[in-house]
Design a protein around this motif. Structure first.
Motif, short mmCIF file in Angstrom:
data_model
loop_
_atom_site.label_atom_id
_atom_site.label_comp_id
_atom_site.label_asym_id
_atom_site.label_seq_id
_atom_site.Cartn_x
_atom_site.Cartn_y
_atom_site.Cartn_z
N PHE A 1 22.20 31.38 -1.18
CA PHE A 1 22.88 32.46 -0.46
C PHE A 1 22.89 32.24 1.05
N GLN A 2 22.19 31.21 1.52
CA GLN A 2 22.07 30.98 2.95
C GLN A 2 23.44 30.79 3.60
N GLY A 3 23.69 31.58 4.64
CA GLY A 3 24.94 31.49 5.37
C GLY A 3 26.08 32.28 4.74
N ARG A 4 25.88 32.80 3.53
CA ARG A 4 26.94 33.53 2.84
C ARG A 4 26.58 34.99 2.60
N GLU A 5 25.44 35.44 3.14
CA GLU A 5 25.00 36.81 2.91
C GLU A 5 26.06 37.81 3.37
N GLY A 6 26.63 37.58 4.54
CA GLY A 6 27.64 38.48 5.09
C GLY A 6 28.89 38.54 4.22
N LEU A 7 29.26 37.42 3.64
CA LEU A 7 30.44 37.36 2.78
C LEU A 7 30.25 38.25 1.54
N TYR A 8 29.09 38.14 0.90
CA TYR A 8 28.83 38.94 -0.30
C TYR A 8 28.65 40.42 0.05
N LYS A 9 28.01 40.68 1.16
CA LYS A 9 27.83 42.07 1.60
C LYS A 9 29.19 42.70 1.88
N ALA A 10 30.06 41.96 2.56
CA ALA A 10 31.40 42.47 2.86
C ALA A 10 32.20 42.72 1.59
#
Length: 171
Positions: free
Chosen positions: A144-153
């Protein structure tokens, strides 16, 4: 709140917003179906993250027992899935690696494989000889590193879509 506006705040990116959204869904006539649809959309938003975590554990090198025991990596990969709860003590969406209850007597495999310290176990069941074994450190976290914001959005977008849908009914 204005009388002509929606019955709740459209900013659902906080827990309070999620609680307000679930209360508004319960107030609707078809609330049960709306709730199921919201949960489904939130899970769909997290599926790419779960797939990334599954591929990460499957990429872990494997050596050891060939056909006498169940495959550890695939058993852990099967237990990784998105989880959504809309009420109760915890509300939200996350990707979770559930316990592997009946795999080699190792129910905490996802957790132990992710730890830097690894785990201790007896050598071939001999309780007098123990070894320390290490897995692929942070396989779950790195997925999930670096993609947390993508999934949260993506999850927030699913919540916003449902909020707009309910708000449009109130108008």
């Amino acid at each position: 709140m204005m009388a002509s506006g929606p019955p709740f705040a459209l900013g659902v990116e906080t827990h309070e917003g999620l609680h307000a959204l679930t209360r508004a869904i319960r107030a609707e006539e078809d609330g049960k179906e709306l709730r199921k649809e919201l949960a489904k959309n939130m899970r769909e938003a997290l599926k790419p993250g779960a797939a990334e975590a599954k591929s990460s554990i499957m990429a872990m090198p494997s050596s050891g027992l060939m056909s006498t025991a169940p495959a550890l990596r695939s058993a852990v990969a099967k237990k990784i899935r998105p989880e959504v709860k809309l009420g109760g003590r915890w509300s939200g969406a996350r990707v979770k690696a559930f316990k592997t209850k009946n795999v080699r007597g190792f129910p905490n495999a996802p957790k132990r494989l992710n730890r830097a310290g690894g785990w201790r176990h007896p050598v071939y069941g001999n309780r007098e000889v123990w070894v320390q074994q290490h897995g692929k450190v942070d396989w779950f976290d790195r997925a999930f590193q670096g993609r947390e914001g993508l999934y949260k959005a993506a999850v927030e977008q699913a919540m916003e879509d449902m909020a707009r849908r309910i708000a449009s009914r109130a108008e």
